[in-house]
Motif scaffolding. Structure first.
Motif: not given
Length: 113
Positions: A56-57, A62-64, A75-77
């Motif tokens: 979800k994160a 990606m959508s932000d 991905h790393n975040r």
């Protein structure tokens, strides 16, 4: 003969702490090995729960559109998220496997204050 018995008794007395220390060390090593297994089970259980949260994160990242991030950055975040919550601290340590790990660790705390 009496002097020999005294020496044997003295040597036996002096050797006792070494035997006790070796036994304690073995007990502590077993405890540590068991604790490592409990900790691994806990972390494995947390990963199962964290995976959808991380997914979800990643999607939210990606959508932000207010900030530009690459897929790799998102991905790393997301993978770096470990369940920490600013209000409650680390999450998901209340899982049964984590409670078992905590209970096992507290046995050692009671034994060695």
């Amino acid at each position: 003969m009496h002097a020999l018995k005294k020496w044997i008794a003295l040597l036996s007395f002096l050797a006792t702490p070494a035997v006790y220390a070796a036994t304690q060390s073995e007990v502590e090593q077993k405890f540590d090995a068991d604790q490592a297994v409990y900790d691994q089970r806990c972390e494995a259980a947390r990963l199962v729960v964290l995976e959808p949260v991380r997914a979800k994160a990643f999607e939210e990242c990606m959508s932000d559109h207010t900030i530009t991030r690459t897929e790799e950055q998102c991905h790393n975040r997301a993978q770096a998220y470990d369940g920490q919550n600013t209000k409650y601290g680390l999450r998901f340590y209340d899982l049964p496997a984590c409670r078992e790990a905590f209970d096992h660790r507290s046995l050692n705390t009671r034994r060695n204050p």
